[in-house]
Design a protein around this motif. Structure first.
Motif, mmCIF file in Angstrom:
data_model
loop_
_atom_site.group_PDB
_atom_site.id
_atom_site.type_symbol
_atom_site.label_atom_id
_atom_site.label_comp_id
_atom_site.label_asym_id
_atom_site.label_seq_id
_atom_site.Cartn_x
_atom_site.Cartn_y
_atom_site.Cartn_z
ATOM 1 N N GLY A 107 78.037 20.403 -30.787
ATOM 2 C CA GLY A 107 77.764 19.232 -31.146
ATOM 3 C C GLY A 107 76.133 18.937 -30.939
ATOM 4 O O GLY A 107 75.613 19.300 -29.690
ATOM 5 N N LEU A 108 75.340 18.101 -31.752
ATOM 6 C CA LEU A 108 74.030 17.807 -31.402
ATOM 7 C C LEU A 108 73.816 17.230 -30.234
ATOM 8 O O LEU A 108 72.852 17.220 -29.721
ATOM 9 N N ASP A 109 74.656 16.271 -29.910
ATOM 10 C CA ASP A 109 74.633 15.554 -28.549
ATOM 11 C C ASP A 109 75.040 16.217 -27.314
ATOM 12 O O ASP A 109 75.163 15.679 -26.078
ATOM 13 N N ALA A 110 75.453 17.601 -27.512
ATOM 14 C CA ALA A 110 75.675 18.289 -26.243
ATOM 15 C C ALA A 110 74.403 18.582 -25.298
ATOM 16 O O ALA A 110 73.682 18.911 -25.862
ATOM 17 N N PRO A 111 74.690 18.738 -24.098
ATOM 18 C CA PRO A 111 73.672 18.953 -23.338
ATOM 19 C C PRO A 111 72.856 20.173 -23.450
ATOM 20 O O PRO A 111 71.675 20.427 -23.388
ATOM 21 N N GLU A 112 73.530 21.484 -23.795
ATOM 22 C CA GLU A 112 72.829 22.501 -23.829
ATOM 23 C C GLU A 112 71.825 22.647 -25.314
ATOM 24 O O GLU A 112 71.162 23.476 -25.526
ATOM 25 N N LEU A 113 71.976 21.476 -25.981
ATOM 26 C CA LEU A 113 71.126 21.253 -27.337
ATOM 27 C C LEU A 113 70.018 20.079 -27.086
ATOM 28 O O LEU A 113 69.518 19.918 -28.104
ATOM 29 N N SER B 188 67.044 20.444 -25.990
ATOM 30 C CA SER B 188 65.929 20.872 -26.487
ATOM 31 C C SER B 188 65.803 20.528 -27.959
ATOM 32 O O SER B 188 64.731 20.063 -28.591
ATOM 33 N N VAL B 189 66.710 20.790 -28.609
ATOM 34 C CA VAL B 189 66.756 20.780 -29.979
ATOM 35 C C VAL B 189 66.688 19.462 -30.682
ATOM 36 O O VAL B 189 66.048 19.180 -31.533
ATOM 37 N N GLN B 190 67.588 18.611 -29.678
ATOM 38 C CA GLN B 190 67.519 17.074 -30.205
ATOM 39 C C GLN B 190 66.227 16.877 -29.996
ATOM 40 O O GLN B 190 65.644 15.721 -30.718
ATOM 41 N N GLN B 191 65.428 17.308 -28.911
ATOM 42 C CA GLN B 191 64.139 16.572 -28.713
ATOM 43 C C GLN B 191 63.326 17.033 -29.924
ATOM 44 O O GLN B 191 62.401 16.331 -30.298
ATOM 45 N N ALA B 192 63.280 18.267 -30.429
ATOM 46 C CA ALA B 192 62.294 18.740 -31.478
ATOM 47 C C ALA B 192 62.727 17.921 -32.829
ATOM 48 O O ALA B 192 61.916 17.539 -33.584
ATOM 49 N N LEU B 193 64.115 17.446 -32.897
ATOM 50 C CA LEU B 193 64.391 16.572 -34.224
ATOM 51 C C LEU B 193 63.900 15.398 -34.077
ATOM 52 O O LEU B 193 63.331 14.793 -34.616
ATOM 53 N N ASP B 194 63.968 14.685 -32.789
ATOM 54 C CA ASP B 194 63.198 13.751 -32.559
ATOM 55 C C ASP B 194 61.850 13.600 -32.767
ATOM 56 O O ASP B 194 61.344 12.687 -33.556
ATOM 57 N N ALA B 195 61.262 14.573 -32.307
ATOM 58 C CA ALA B 195 59.618 14.594 -32.475
ATOM 59 C C ALA B 195 59.468 15.059 -34.120
ATOM 60 O O ALA B 195 58.437 14.458 -34.437
#
Length: 281
Positions: free
Chosen positions: A92-98, A100-107
């Motif tokens: 899931g996109l909200d999983a802790p292991e992702l 950094s990916v979520q930060q990239a999407l937010d950026a």
């Protein structure tokens, strides 16, 4: 049981490895000899695998999947059919292991301001949007006559008669071009979800028959919007993650809307600078 028999629902047979292997080879339009040559194995061994006369090793399944360029979800299915555990996670996109990916999407969403940007999944469900998407595309939401279960699906909102159609002067041209994404994913076997979504969209009334056929040379068409007294024009880009090792990441797309003319750019900047403005004023 009060004289009545209870029937358990029929279980769908699990796909067998030989069937899946033949399916993907057919999707990629490769002969047995061609696939065997690319994989560095004998055509006889591949023939035995497709007939179920030989059991593949895990390494062989992975090798064939890579040569056939099978999406990660399909590679997992191929492994399971051969009796092995899936290789790729679906996180899931909200999983802790992702994180950094979520930060990239937010950026990326923030960087696109003051122009709209969306994050959509394999089924084109909107997972995230930036503020500009809310100001511009979201301004249409109160005017939709779309079932709530479809109201957050980017493709359904564009194609449903009660969605964006009345606000898009070039609706037919834009949607014809946009559907090529689904055609490509469906015809190349990249996504069964895309194939189902395409068929649902084509079932809507007044969808031109020509929409059902893929066109390799379809030009890029900007999206024109007429909202209130305003005319806007955007061209759209789709960005995906390179070399993902997670099923979810392979399916995510970042949809960015760029102004196709100076008037659209100026209006988008004005809406960002003056929150009290409305496109319907």
């Amino acid at each position: 049981m009060n004289g009545m028999m209870a029937f358990a629902p029929a279980r769908q047979a699990r796909p067998q490895f030989p069937d899946l292997l033949r399916h993907w080879r057919s999707e990629r339009r490769m002969s047995q000899l061609g696939l065997a040559t690319e994989a560095g194995i004998s055509a006889r061994h591949l023939c035995f695998l497709e007939k179920g006369r030989s059991q593949p090793s895990r390494e062989m399944v992975v090798l064939l999947a890579q040569v056939l360029d099978i999406p990660l979800a399909g590679q997992n299915a191929l492994l399971v059919a051969a009796g092995f555990a899936p290789l790729f996670h679906e996180t899931g996109l909200d999983a802790p292991e992702l994180a950094s990916v979520q930060q990239a999407l937010d950026a990326m969403l923030a960087q696109q301001e003051p122009f709209p940007a969306l994050v959509v999944d394999e089924a084109w469900e909107v997972r995230q949007r930036n503020a500009a998407a809310g100001r511009i595309l979201g301004a249409l939401r109160p005017h939709y006559d779309v079932p709530e279960r479809l109201a957050h699906n980017a493709m359904h909102v564009m194609c449903h008669p009660g969605g964006m159609r009345p606000f898009m002067p070039n609706w037919a041209d834009f949607v014809a071009a946009y559907l090529q994404v689904l055609h490509r994913e469906a015809t190349q076997g990249l996504s069964q979800t895309a194939a189902r979504l395409r068929d649902e969209l084509l079932y809507y009334p007044d969808m031109p028959a020509a929409f059902a056929a893929p066109k390799a040379d379809h030009p890029m068409v900007p999206m024109h919007l007429r909202i209130g007294r305003h005319e806007l024009s955007f061209f759209v880009t789709l960005t995906t993650f390179a070399m993902p090792r997670d099923v979810t990441l392979q399916q995510i797309k970042i949809e960015c809307f760029f102004p196709a003319d100076a008037m659209t750019a100026a209006l988008a900047r004005a809406l960002a600078a003056q929150p009290e403005l409305s496109l319907f004023d």
